[in-house]
Design a protein around this motif. Sequence first.
Motif, short mmCIF file in Angstrom:
data_model
loop_
_atom_site.label_atom_id
_atom_site.label_comp_id
_atom_site.label_asym_id
_atom_site.label_seq_id
_atom_site.Cartn_x
_atom_site.Cartn_y
_atom_site.Cartn_z
N LYS A 17 47.76 29.67 31.90
CA LYS A 17 48.11 31.01 31.47
C LYS A 17 48.67 31.81 32.64
O LYS A 17 48.25 31.64 33.78
CB LYS A 17 46.89 31.72 30.89
CG LYS A 17 46.38 31.03 29.65
CD LYS A 17 45.22 31.74 29.07
CE LYS A 17 44.81 30.96 27.84
NZ LYS A 17 43.68 31.43 27.18
N TYR A 18 49.61 32.67 32.33
CA TYR A 18 50.19 33.59 33.30
C TYR A 18 49.77 34.99 32.90
O TYR A 18 49.85 35.36 31.73
CB TYR A 18 51.71 33.47 33.32
CG TYR A 18 52.20 32.14 33.80
CD1 TYR A 18 52.34 31.89 35.16
CD2 TYR A 18 52.51 31.12 32.91
CE1 TYR A 18 52.79 30.66 35.61
CE2 TYR A 18 52.95 29.89 33.36
CZ TYR A 18 53.09 29.67 34.71
OH TYR A 18 53.52 28.46 35.15
N TYR A 19 49.34 35.78 33.88
CA TYR A 19 48.82 37.12 33.63
C TYR A 19 49.70 38.17 34.31
O TYR A 19 50.25 37.91 35.39
CB TYR A 19 47.40 37.27 34.17
CG TYR A 19 46.40 36.35 33.54
CD1 TYR A 19 45.76 36.69 32.36
CD2 TYR A 19 46.07 35.14 34.13
CE1 TYR A 19 44.84 35.85 31.78
CE2 TYR A 19 45.14 34.29 33.56
CZ TYR A 19 44.52 34.65 32.38
OH TYR A 19 43.62 33.81 31.81
N HIS A 20 49.82 39.32 33.70
CA HIS A 20 50.41 40.48 34.34
C HIS A 20 49.77 41.73 33.73
O HIS A 20 49.21 41.68 32.63
CB HIS A 20 51.93 40.51 34.22
CG HIS A 20 52.44 40.76 32.84
ND1 HIS A 20 52.58 39.75 31.92
CD2 HIS A 20 52.86 41.88 32.22
CE1 HIS A 20 53.04 40.25 30.79
NE2 HIS A 20 53.21 41.54 30.95
N HIS A 21 49.81 42.82 34.46
CA HIS A 21 49.16 44.05 34.02
C HIS A 21 50.20 45.14 33.87
O HIS A 21 51.08 45.30 34.72
CB HIS A 21 48.09 44.48 35.03
CG HIS A 21 47.08 45.41 34.46
ND1 HIS A 21 47.32 46.75 34.30
CD2 HIS A 21 45.84 45.21 33.99
CE1 HIS A 21 46.26 47.33 33.77
NE2 HIS A 21 45.34 46.41 33.57
N SER A 22 50.10 45.91 32.80
CA SER A 22 51.07 46.96 32.53
C SER A 22 50.82 48.20 33.37
O SER A 22 51.71 49.03 33.52
CB SER A 22 51.03 47.34 31.05
OG SER A 22 49.77 47.93 30.75
N GLY A 23 49.64 48.35 33.93
CA GLY A 23 49.29 49.53 34.71
C GLY A 23 48.43 50.51 33.93
O GLY A 23 47.88 51.44 34.50
N TYR A 24 48.32 50.30 32.63
CA TYR A 24 47.48 51.16 31.80
C TYR A 24 46.12 50.52 31.60
O TYR A 24 45.95 49.32 31.81
CB TYR A 24 48.14 51.38 30.42
CG TYR A 24 49.38 52.20 30.50
CD1 TYR A 24 49.33 53.59 30.58
CD2 TYR A 24 50.63 51.60 30.49
CE1 TYR A 24 50.47 54.35 30.66
CE2 TYR A 24 51.78 52.35 30.56
CZ TYR A 24 51.69 53.73 30.65
OH TYR A 24 52.83 54.47 30.74
N ALA B 267 46.95 18.89 29.81
CA ALA B 267 46.94 19.92 28.77
C ALA B 267 47.42 21.26 29.32
O ALA B 267 47.02 22.31 28.83
CB ALA B 267 45.53 20.06 28.20
N LYS B 268 48.28 21.22 30.33
CA LYS B 268 48.73 22.46 30.96
C LYS B 268 49.53 23.33 30.01
O LYS B 268 49.51 24.55 30.14
CB LYS B 268 49.58 22.15 32.20
CG LYS B 268 48.81 21.59 33.35
CD LYS B 268 49.71 21.43 34.55
CE LYS B 268 49.05 20.62 35.62
NZ LYS B 268 49.21 19.19 35.43
N ILE C 199 50.11 35.06 28.81
CA ILE C 199 51.02 34.21 28.03
C ILE C 199 50.80 32.78 28.48
O ILE C 199 50.57 32.53 29.67
CB ILE C 199 52.49 34.66 28.20
CG1 ILE C 199 53.41 33.90 27.26
CG2 ILE C 199 52.94 34.55 29.63
CD1 ILE C 199 54.80 34.48 27.16
N THR C 200 50.82 31.85 27.55
CA THR C 200 50.61 30.45 27.91
C THR C 200 51.91 29.83 28.39
O THR C 200 53.00 30.37 28.20
CB THR C 200 50.07 29.66 26.70
OG1 THR C 200 51.01 29.77 25.63
CG2 THR C 200 48.72 30.17 26.27
N LEU C 201 51.78 28.68 29.02
CA LEU C 201 52.94 28.01 29.60
C LEU C 201 53.95 27.59 28.54
O LEU C 201 55.16 27.74 28.74
CB LEU C 201 52.49 26.79 30.41
CG LEU C 201 53.57 25.94 31.06
CD1 LEU C 201 54.39 26.77 32.03
CD2 LEU C 201 52.97 24.76 31.77
N ASP C 202 53.49 27.11 27.39
CA ASP C 202 54.45 26.67 26.38
C ASP C 202 55.25 27.84 25.80
O ASP C 202 56.45 27.71 25.53
CB ASP C 202 53.77 25.86 25.27
CG ASP C 202 52.66 26.62 24.56
OD1 ASP C 202 52.24 27.67 25.07
OD2 ASP C 202 52.22 26.16 23.49
N LYS C 203 54.63 29.01 25.65
CA LYS C 203 55.37 30.18 25.15
C LYS C 203 56.36 30.68 26.19
O LYS C 203 57.47 31.07 25.86
CB LYS C 203 54.40 31.29 24.78
CG LYS C 203 53.63 31.03 23.50
CD LYS C 203 52.75 32.20 23.17
CE LYS C 203 51.91 31.89 21.94
NZ LYS C 203 50.97 32.98 21.65
#
Length: 119
Positions: free
Chosen positions: A48-55, A42-43, A62-66
Amino acid sequence: MRTIRFSAHRLRGKHKPEFAPHMDNGDVIVVVNCEKIKVTGAKLEKKKYYHHSGYVGGLREITLDKLLAEKPADVLMHAVRGMLPKNRLGRAMLKKLKVYAGPTHPHTAQGPKPLSFPY
């Protein structure tokens, strides 16, 4: 995922007899058709992939399928990046990985040879 591990192995140069962990002896790898990546389980919905905008409150996920639908090359780059050293040498090795979503690429003048995987 075995092909991703094989790509990181080739980028580091571990297949060569003159391998040294402090030198960049690897090859340039060109990956085509990365939109055809298959994952098990069910990957697609759960990874999920994460990133931070700095704010403040700027954590984005965002999920892998997107991510596969929007930028399929980023999925492979992120996976290979995690297998390389976490220093300036790893960043230099990652620059030698060229990933393309479709079957065409602009590196035909360099005469790339297809790799056959041992599995």
